[in-house]
Design an enzyme around this catalytic site. Structure first.
Site, PDB file in Angstrom:
ATOM      1  N   ARG A 424       0.819  -1.213   0.000  1.00  0.00           N
ATOM      2  CA  ARG A 424       0.000   0.000   0.000  1.00  0.00           C
ATOM      3  C   ARG A 424       0.852   1.262   0.000  1.00  0.00           C
ATOM      4  O   ARG A 424       0.317   2.362   0.050  1.00  0.00           O
ATOM      5  CB  ARG A 424      -0.960  -0.019   1.199  1.00  0.00           C
ATOM      6  CG  ARG A 424      -1.927  -1.200   1.117  1.00  0.00           C
ATOM      7  CD  ARG A 424      -3.035  -1.161   2.153  1.00  0.00           C
ATOM      8  NE  ARG A 424      -3.834  -2.378   2.060  1.00  0.00           N
ATOM      9  CZ  ARG A 424      -3.731  -3.411   2.881  1.00  0.00           C
ATOM     10  NH1 ARG A 424      -2.868  -3.364   3.870  1.00  0.00           N
ATOM     11  NH2 ARG A 424      -4.482  -4.480   2.731  1.00  0.00           N
ATOM     12  N   VAL A 425       2.178   1.101  -0.036  1.00  0.00           N
ATOM     13  CA  VAL A 425       3.063   2.250  -0.208  1.00  0.00           C
ATOM     14  C   VAL A 425       3.443   2.371  -1.680  1.00  0.00           C
ATOM     15  O   VAL A 425       3.494   3.464  -2.242  1.00  0.00           O
ATOM     16  CB  VAL A 425       4.311   2.109   0.680  1.00  0.00           C
ATOM     17  CG1 VAL A 425       5.333   3.196   0.368  1.00  0.00           C
ATOM     18  CG2 VAL A 425       3.923   2.179   2.142  1.00  0.00           C
TER      19      VAL A 425
END
Length: 566
Positions: A424-425
């Site tokens: 999710r980065v």
């Protein structure tokens, strides 16, 4: 009769007063009512606090106040509980559980209380930190934007990990979860990242193998190993990850360094916590876990963060290696230094405040901006990611690397399932060169998988689909990697560039691995200037909006004539 000299009387009285100690020892005590399976029920200790350390007076074994019931206290015993008997005295200490921290632990194998297990003598340090501590708040953090290279092509390209991120490694047993974590530790040798490997509920022979690998590769020079093996009592298995996090936090908070914490694995810790809770008569919930099992893991993983850097305006002649908050030239109304926290405040200070102070510049305060990256490991049963503990940890972390048994047994290792693995980065945790070529890689591989399934039906494919299928097979071969062989990110970019640009389309699938090895040897031996340029620039040249690096194109074409098949 001999008379006493007054000066002698005075000296005796003076010495007695100096040596006087109050003999009254006031402390709260209780008595053991029952003991067994790593816990004790104690009567008394009415003023003890939750999480407070207690000591069994006769055996000197420490314990932790776990349950505060109406007429007794439940203690989890952090040591040999077999020596403790009914009726033993217990007294409170007024202190929280702490573990030793600092450079004395680097290269050592310790238990969750910081006691050495490697036979290399005592650990001599005066530094310690509480095992449980608050996670930094939102204002004390800054966005994750610096990559933590694992050295594994499939991960650094498609599910990148950033410094300060929490990336879950999940999969069935014997699918290579620990191997990925160990490779990530090995790859930190040049990155100056302090690593902490926490083994929870593992066989001691397995842990010994991991330690030997780390020692053989020189990784113990920057690694601490915390061991609570399957033979260890449940209380120590429960506190092991918190102890490991505390050891990493010392470097994050006190020295502003980047750290990596591997928790292998939290499934075993959850089972230990369930055992303790059931023995303490706490009400069971789903899968017999107590209701606060989610909090057990969230308060651990929330401690992983990228701390905000602190900045001050100071004279240009200041030594950047010594700047502290007090060096700030501008002051608040109360006389305190004005400190700018995080990238946004630094930008505002540079734009609006710095012009007021000619001959000054914005300096970073030393020992700020550290990070702790967490790689928790969760073991699934028959791929059941919707079980209680897996779903809990998936929802807490910033992405997951899912290892598929079918891929593992098909020889595709690391067996990363591209379909449900996610970070999710994302691109914020990649260098620009990797981002340029990895952007379409995930989509291309997903399209290849669906096309492969379609081709298995025996359907004839057109030329474009067949060439896409052929390239997909070669990309799968490129993403394979041997264990304990992490690869520098520049080497990864070069080989992935060659694959995505179609330079391997004519190479037989079985010779892709040999092509990769020989190509990287060629680049380092005959084109070191190109490798250095890519390492320094960290990006590829672009033509018509797509990566098209003439230096790499020329080098690959020159190598193609030299390639010798395996």
């Amino acid at each position: 009769m001999q008379r006493l000299n007054p000066s002698e009387i005075a000296s005796v009285l003076t010495r007695e007063i100096a040596d006087y100690r109050d003999k009254v020892d006031t402390r709260e005590v209780g008595r053991v009512l029952e003991v067994g399976d790593g816990i004790a029920r104690v009567y008394g200790l009415t003023g003890v606090m939750a999480g407070e350390m207690v000591e069994f007076t006769r055996t000197k074994v420490r314990g932790l106040a776990f349950n505060l019931d109406e007429d007794s206290v439940g203690i989890i015993i952090l040591g040999d509980y077999l020596e403790i008997t009914e009726g033993d005295e217990v007294h409170s200490t007024g202190a929280l559980l702490r573990v030793p921290v600092g450079d004395a632990l680097i290269g050592r194998v310790v238990d969750p209380l910081g006691n050495p297990m490697d036979g290399k003598g005592p650990i001599i340090t005066t530094l310690s930190r509480p095992v449980e501590s608050y996670a930094p708040g939102v204002a004390g953090r800054q966005p994750v934007n610096q990559p933590l290279q694992t050295g594994i092509k499939a991960i650094d390209a498609m599910t990148p990990v950033g410094r300060g991120q929490r990336e879950l490694i999940i999969g069935d047993r014997k699918t290579g979860k620990t191997a990925i974590a160990v490779d990530a530790i090995l790859n930190q040798k040049e990155e100056k990242v302090i690593c902490v490997y926490v083994a929870i509920g593992q066989k001691e022979s397995t842990v010994a193998g991991v330690v030997e690998t780390l020692r053989e590769k020189g990784a113990m020079d920057y690694t601490i190993v915390v061991v609570a093996s399957s033979a260890t009592a449940a209380p120590l298995q429960y506190i092991a990850p918190y102890a490991g996090a505390a050891m990493a936090e010392y470097y994050m908070y006190e020295q502003g360094r980047d750290t990596l914490c591997v928790f292998d694995d939290l499934t075993k810790q959850a089972a230990a916590y369930r055992q303790l809770s059931l023995l303490m008569r706490r009400p069971p919930g789903r899968e017999a876990y107590p209701g606060d099992i989610f909090y057990c893991h969230s308060r651990l993983l929330e401690r992983s963060a990228k701390l905000a850097e602190r900045w001050v305006i100071a004279p240009e002649t200041s030594d950047s290696a010594k700047v502290t908050d007090d060096w700030a030239v501008n002051r608040k109304p109360d006389g305190g230094p004005t400190v700018y926290v995080g990238p946004l405040e630094k930008k505002e200070a540079t734009k609006h405040e710095l012009p007021k102070y000619p001959g000054h510049k914005v300096f970073k305060v030393i020992n700020t901006g550290g990070s702790m990256t967490a790689l928790p490991i969760i073991e699934t049963l028959e791929g059941e990611v919707s079980a209680y503990i897996p779903t809990n940890v998936i929802s807490i972390t910033d992405g997951q690397i899912y290892l598929q048994p079918d891929l593992f047994f098909a020889g595709i290792r690391p067996a990363v399932d591209v379909g449900i693995s996610v970070s999710r980065v994302g691109g914020n945790a990649q260098i620009k060169g990797m981002k340029q070529i990895a952007g379409s890689l995930r989509l291309d591989l997903a399209a290849f998988r669906s096309l492969e399934a379609f081709a298995q039906l025996g359907t004839e494919l057109d030329k474009a689909s067949q060439s896409q299928l052929d390239r997909g097979y070669r990309m799968v071969e490129i993403l394979k990697q041997r264990q304990t062989k992490p690869m520098n990110v520049t080497d990864q970019v070069m080989i992935l560039y060659a694959g995505t640009k179609g330079f391997l389309d004519k190479v037989p699938i079985k010779q892709v691995s040999a092509w990769e090895e020989q190509f990287l040897n060629f680049m380092h031996a005959q084109r070191p200037a190109v490798v250095k340029a890519l390492r320094d620039e960290r990006e590829l040249r672009v033509k018509d909006g797509a990566p098209d690096d003439d230096r790499l194109n020329e080098a690959i074409k020159a190598f193609q004539g030299q390639f010798k098949g395996a």
